[in-house]
Design an enzyme around this catalytic site. Structure first.
Site, PDB file in Angstrom:
ATOM      1  N   ASP A   1       6.401   9.101   4.067  1.00 52.28           N
ATOM      2  CA  ASP A   1       6.105   7.481   4.182  1.00 52.28           C
ATOM      3  C   ASP A   1       5.448   7.227   5.810  1.00 52.28           C
ATOM      4  OD1 ASP A   1       6.136   4.863   4.312  1.00 52.28           O
ATOM      5  OD2 ASP A   1       7.951   4.396   3.751  1.00 52.28           O
TER       6      ASP A   1
ATOM      7  N   TYR B   1      -2.895  -8.501   0.015  1.00 51.71           N
ATOM      8  CA  TYR B   1      -3.699  -7.280   0.293  1.00 51.71           C
ATOM      9  C   TYR B   1      -4.639  -7.466   1.388  1.00 51.71           C
ATOM     10  CZ  TYR B   1      -7.142  -3.564  -0.232  1.00 51.71           C
ATOM     11  OH  TYR B   1      -8.083  -2.514   0.364  1.00 51.71           O
TER      12      TYR B   1
ATOM     13  N   ALA C   1      -5.391  -9.554   3.808  1.00 54.68           N
ATOM     14  CA  ALA C   1      -4.682  -9.941   4.878  1.00 54.68           C
ATOM     15  C   ALA C   1      -3.870  -8.868   5.787  1.00 54.68           C
ATOM     16  CB  ALA C   1      -3.698 -11.213   4.761  1.00 54.68           C
TER      17      ALA C   1
ATOM     18  N   LYS D   1      -4.685  -5.737   5.408  1.00 52.04           N
ATOM     19  CA  LYS D   1      -5.678  -4.746   5.909  1.00 52.04           C
ATOM     20  C   LYS D   1      -6.051  -5.559   7.223  1.00 52.04           C
ATOM     21  CE  LYS D   1      -7.107  -1.568   4.184  1.00 52.04           C
ATOM     22  NZ  LYS D   1      -6.532  -0.093   4.289  1.00 52.04           N
TER      23      LYS D   1
ATOM     24  N   LEU E   1       3.633   9.336  -2.397  1.00 50.66           N
ATOM     25  CA  LEU E   1       3.430   9.227  -3.812  1.00 50.66           C
ATOM     26  C   LEU E   1       4.241   7.942  -4.311  1.00 50.66           C
ATOM     27  CD1 LEU E   1       4.236  12.845  -4.584  1.00 50.66           C
ATOM     28  CD2 LEU E   1       2.125  11.906  -4.396  1.00 50.66           C
TER      29      LEU E   1
ATOM     30  N   THR F   1     -11.512  -2.315   4.840  1.00 50.20           N
ATOM     31  CA  THR F   1     -12.195  -2.848   3.565  1.00 50.20           C
ATOM     32  C   THR F   1     -13.016  -3.992   3.773  1.00 50.20           C
ATOM     33  OG1 THR F   1     -11.688  -4.033   1.359  1.00 50.20           O
ATOM     34  CG2 THR F   1     -10.084  -4.045   2.904  1.00 50.20           C
ATOM     35  N   ASP F   2     -14.141  -4.188   3.027  1.00 48.27           N
ATOM     36  CA  ASP F   2     -14.839  -5.406   3.069  1.00 48.27           C
ATOM     37  C   ASP F   2     -14.008  -6.516   2.615  1.00 48.27           C
ATOM     38  OD1 ASP F   2     -14.641  -4.879   0.220  1.00 48.27           O
ATOM     39  OD2 ASP F   2     -16.560  -5.503  -0.182  1.00 48.27           O
ATOM     40  N   GLU F   3     -12.805  -6.544   2.100  1.00 47.99           N
ATOM     41  CA  GLU F   3     -12.303  -7.782   1.806  1.00 47.99           C
ATOM     42  C   GLU F   3     -11.620  -8.489   3.106  1.00 47.99           C
ATOM     43  OE1 GLU F   3      -9.780  -7.328  -1.571  1.00 47.99           O
ATOM     44  OE2 GLU F   3     -10.921  -5.659  -2.528  1.00 47.99           O
TER      45      GLU F   3
HETATM   46  P1  NAD Z   1      -4.996   4.193  -4.150  1.00 51.74           P
HETATM   47  O1  NAD Z   1      -3.978   3.099  -4.261  1.00 51.74           O
HETATM   48  O2  NAD Z   1      -5.713   4.797  -5.284  1.00 51.74           O
HETATM   49  O3  NAD Z   1      -4.136   5.353  -3.189  1.00 51.74           O
HETATM   50  C1  NAD Z   1      -3.315   5.095  -2.093  1.00 51.74           C
HETATM   51  C2  NAD Z   1      -2.480   6.252  -1.825  1.00 51.74           C
HETATM   52  O4  NAD Z   1      -1.586   5.862  -0.515  1.00 51.74           O
HETATM   53  C3  NAD Z   1      -1.839   6.922  -2.801  1.00 51.74           C
HETATM   54  O5  NAD Z   1      -1.749   8.130  -2.997  1.00 51.74           O
HETATM   55  C4  NAD Z   1      -0.257   6.136  -2.313  1.00 51.74           C
HETATM   56  O6  NAD Z   1       0.763   7.153  -2.842  1.00 51.74           O
HETATM   57  C5  NAD Z   1      -0.399   6.357  -0.949  1.00 51.74           C
HETATM   58  N1  NAD Z   1       0.513   5.603  -0.211  1.00 51.74           N
HETATM   59  C6  NAD Z   1       0.999   4.282  -0.432  1.00 51.74           C
HETATM   60  N2  NAD Z   1       1.672   4.048   0.322  1.00 51.74           N
HETATM   61  C7  NAD Z   1       2.192   4.897   1.340  1.00 51.74           C
HETATM   62  C8  NAD Z   1       2.909   5.039   2.156  1.00 51.74           C
HETATM   63  N3  NAD Z   1       3.760   4.187   2.797  1.00 51.74           N
HETATM   64  N4  NAD Z   1       3.089   6.135   2.790  1.00 51.74           N
HETATM   65  C9  NAD Z   1       2.235   7.300   2.688  1.00 51.74           C
HETATM   66  N5  NAD Z   1       1.228   7.005   1.544  1.00 51.74           N
HETATM   67  C10 NAD Z   1       1.323   5.995   0.859  1.00 51.74           C
HETATM   68  O7  NAD Z   1      -6.181   3.561  -3.039  1.00 51.74           O
HETATM   69  P2  NAD Z   1      -7.772   4.133  -2.954  1.00 51.74           P
HETATM   70  O8  NAD Z   1      -8.427   3.076  -3.727  1.00 51.74           O
HETATM   71  O9  NAD Z   1      -7.843   5.368  -2.677  1.00 51.74           O
HETATM   72  O10 NAD Z   1      -7.893   3.424  -1.239  1.00 51.74           O
HETATM   73  C11 NAD Z   1      -7.923   4.033  -0.091  1.00 51.74           C
HETATM   74  C12 NAD Z   1      -8.135   3.305   0.977  1.00 51.74           C
HETATM   75  O11 NAD Z   1      -9.352   2.949   1.052  1.00 51.74           O
HETATM   76  C13 NAD Z   1      -7.204   2.336   1.250  1.00 51.74           C
HETATM   77  O12 NAD Z   1      -6.617   2.118   2.587  1.00 51.74           O
HETATM   78  C14 NAD Z   1      -8.053   1.006   0.493  1.00 51.74           C
HETATM   79  O13 NAD Z   1      -7.449   0.046   1.382  1.00 51.74           O
HETATM   80  C15 NAD Z   1      -9.113   1.360   1.179  1.00 51.74           C
HETATM   81  N6  NAD Z   1     -10.442   1.005   0.268  1.00 51.74           N
HETATM   82  C16 NAD Z   1     -10.281   1.155  -1.029  1.00 51.74           C
HETATM   83  C17 NAD Z   1     -11.441   0.441  -1.749  1.00 51.74           C
HETATM   84  C18 NAD Z   1     -11.567   0.815  -3.280  1.00 51.74           C
HETATM   85  O14 NAD Z   1     -12.589   0.230  -4.029  1.00 51.74           O
HETATM   86  N7  NAD Z   1     -10.675   1.673  -3.712  1.00 51.74           N
HETATM   87  C19 NAD Z   1     -12.465  -0.007  -1.042  1.00 51.74           C
HETATM   88  C20 NAD Z   1     -12.470  -0.216   0.194  1.00 51.74           C
HETATM   89  C21 NAD Z   1     -11.381   0.256   0.740  1.00 51.74           C
HETATM   90  P1  TYD Z   2     -10.349  -4.862  -8.800  1.00 51.21           P
HETATM   91  O1  TYD Z   2     -10.889  -3.511  -9.364  1.00 51.21           O
HETATM   92  O2  TYD Z   2      -8.897  -5.168  -9.004  1.00 51.21           O
HETATM   93  O3  TYD Z   2     -10.901  -4.831  -7.377  1.00 51.21           O
HETATM   94  P2  TYD Z   2     -10.931  -5.759  -6.086  1.00 51.21           P
HETATM   95  O4  TYD Z   2      -9.990  -7.220  -6.719  1.00 51.21           O
HETATM   96  O5  TYD Z   2     -10.304  -5.076  -4.839  1.00 51.21           O
HETATM   97  O6  TYD Z   2     -12.331  -6.232  -5.858  1.00 51.21           O
HETATM   98  O7  TYD Z   2     -11.174  -5.919  -9.488  1.00 51.21           O
HETATM   99  C1  TYD Z   2     -12.544  -5.965  -9.234  1.00 51.21           C
HETATM  100  C2  TYD Z   2     -13.287  -7.369 -10.036  1.00 51.21           C
HETATM  101  O8  TYD Z   2     -12.934  -7.490 -11.377  1.00 51.21           O
HETATM  102  C3  TYD Z   2     -12.400  -8.431  -9.319  1.00 51.21           C
HETATM  103  O9  TYD Z   2     -13.506  -9.420  -9.410  1.00 51.21           O
HETATM  104  C4  TYD Z   2     -11.285  -8.730 -10.456  1.00 51.21           C
HETATM  105  C5  TYD Z   2     -11.801  -8.529 -11.566  1.00 51.21           C
HETATM  106  N1  TYD Z   2     -11.118  -7.978 -12.545  1.00 51.21           N
HETATM  107  C6  TYD Z   2     -11.020  -8.476 -13.912  1.00 51.21           C
HETATM  108  O10 TYD Z   2     -11.792  -9.473 -13.951  1.00 51.21           O
HETATM  109  N2  TYD Z   2     -10.149  -8.185 -14.824  1.00 51.21           N
HETATM  110  C7  TYD Z   2      -9.175  -7.106 -14.339  1.00 51.21           C
HETATM  111  O11 TYD Z   2      -8.236  -6.599 -15.635  1.00 51.21           O
HETATM  112  C8  TYD Z   2      -9.201  -6.457 -13.202  1.00 51.21           C
HETATM  113  C9  TYD Z   2      -8.103  -5.482 -12.753  1.00 51.21           C
HETATM  114  C10 TYD Z   2      -9.915  -6.911 -12.322  1.00 51.21           C
END
Ligand code: NAD
Ligand code: TYD
Length: 344
Positions: free
Chosen positions: A59, A149, A151, A153, A35, A124-126
């Site tokens: 954690d 971030y 790096a 991952k 959380l 992640t694709d990143e």
């Molecule tokens: P989010 O930031 O919405 O949620 C992350 C969750 O992890 C939160 O509930 C947070 O409380 C919990 N958390 C953080 N640190 C923690 C710790 N030390 N111990 C236990 N819980 C912890 O993230 P999301 O967007 O739901 O992403 C989930 C996963 O998917 C991540 O691993 C992210 O790298 C990956 N991912 C996300 C996206 C995207 O577009 N959202 C895309 C590709 C991959």
């Molecule tokens: P984001 O949702 O932070 O995802 P990621 O950086 O992981 O792809 O951002 C998506 C795209 O939007 C990214 O190219 C950065 C851009 N962006 C803005 O232009 N303005 C904003 O305020 C935010 C949060 C993101």
């Protein structure tokens, strides 16, 4: 099957848990989440009393806590917990290293010690970095992360490989593109732009806004995670994408049209340092092997997301004000449901 989901109170995790409870009756779910600011148990309020679901605050980088939880006996672990926002990683990378790298290693060690038969690691694709124009990365592409971030991952992925290689750990790695949909914290592009537009505030577009992301609806990705849990091959990496890249400006203009707000809200601001220009994946391996396909078109998914945010204006407002954080206090701490008591 007893499944541990880490990070289940976040955006993807809470959508995944909803899907598993609705569509996978053989799964019993424990949600391990620290959380952080990104964890919001209100996302799961409607399923909190399900007999197939329980929450434990911990954690993932706390070896003692994770060991204790894993000792309960799990058939599978879905590892989503992470620090996830690139902009935050530019301000302070330390929590990213602790959670994403150390946390993954702690979890791998516990999975090894307790003989868990299956783990899906959510990458992640990143990790591939920015894709050249007209190219898309397959799973053999080099890791070239550009932000702290990504790096962190990529480092986690390498640790996973080391445990697969050395200890034969049965881990499947998924690398997915940008998700969007319900319960996404309004710091990420799509919910932030919706929230600002609803309040007639400026929409901050980084640089020229021509960066491209290949958006996937979180329900489609949740189905992909379930497919990987059931049928992914251990030790394999799978890219997951919907194959519909859009520039940020295209996305924002579509949102404004859906919301009936003027394009004059668009405000170009300073670019993100090291900003990846383009993410694009070849996900044919996952689609061919697992028979998965994205069901939602981007237009339909985006319209539904706008509607969801409109219908859940109170949720959005509580995220923006920080009020969501007292939910855990009232529903868990005040009722004595802490880590010390979770095993009953
Ligand atoms: P989010 O930031 O919405 O949620 C992350 C969750 O992890 C939160 O509930 C947070 O409380 C919990 N958390 C953080 N640190 C923690 C710790 N030390 N111990 C236990 N819980 C912890 O993230 P999301 O967007 O739901 O992403 C989930 C996963 O998917 C991540 O691993 C992210 O790298 C990956 N991912 C996300 C996206 C995207 O577009 N959202 C895309 C590709 C991959
Ligand atoms: P984001 O949702 O932070 O995802 P990621 O950086 O992981 O792809 O951002 C998506 C795209 O939007 C990214 O190219 C950065 C851009 N962006 C803005 O232009 N303005 C904003 O305020 C935010 C949060 C993101």
């Amino acid at each position: 099957m007893k499944v541990l989901v880490t990070g289940g109170a976040g955006f993807i995790g809470s959508n995944l848990i909803h899907l598993m409870l609705a569509e996978a009756p053989d799964l019993e779910i424990t949600n391990l989440d620290k959380l952080t600011y990104a964890g919001n148990l209100e996302n799961l309020a409607d399923v909190a009393d399900s007999s197939r679901y329980r929450f434990v605050q911990a954690d993932v980088a706390d070896a003692n806590a994770v060991d204790r939880i894993l000792a309960d006996g799990f058939d599978a672990v879905l590892h989503l917990a992470a620090e996830t926002h690139v902009d935050r990683s530019l301000e302070d990378a330390a929590p990213f290293l602790r959670t994403n790298v150390l946390g993954t290693q702690v979890l791998l060690e516990a999975v090894r010690r307790h003989g868990v038969k299956r783990m899906v690691h959510i990458s992640t694709d990143e990790v591939y970095g920015s894709a050249p124009p007209d190219a898309s990365f397959d799973e053999s592409a080099a890791l070239l992360p550009s932000s702290p971030y990504s790096a962190s991952k990529a480092a986690a992925d390498l640790l996973v490989f080391s445990y697969v290689h050395t200890f034969g750990l049965p881990v499947v790695i998924l690398r997915c593109t940008n998700n969007y949909g319900p319960y996404q914290f309004p710091e990420k592009l799509i919910p932030l732009m919706i929230a600002n537009a609803l309040e007639d505030r400026p929409l901050p577009v980084y640089g020229d806004g021509l960066q491209a992301r290949d958006w996937i609806h979180v329900e489609d990705y949740s189905r992909a995670i379930l497919a990987a849990l059931r049928a992914g091959r251990a030790g394999e990496i799978y890219n997951v994408s919907a194959g519909r890249p859009r520039t940020n400006l295209e996305v924002i203009r579509t949102l404004l049209a859906l919301l009936g707000k003027p394009e004059s809200l668009i405000t170009f601001v300073q670019d993100r340092p090291g900003h990846d220009r383009r993410y694009a994946l070849d996900s044919s391996k996952f689609r061919d092997e697992l028979g998965w396909a994205a069901r939602r078109s981007f237009e339909e998914g985006l319209a539904a997301t706008v509607e969801w945010n409109r219908a859940n204006a109170a949720w959005l407002e509580r995220c923006r004000s920080g009020a969501y954080r007292d939910y855990y206090q009232r529903h868990y701490v005040d009722r004595g449901k802490t880590l010390a008591s979770w095993q009953g």
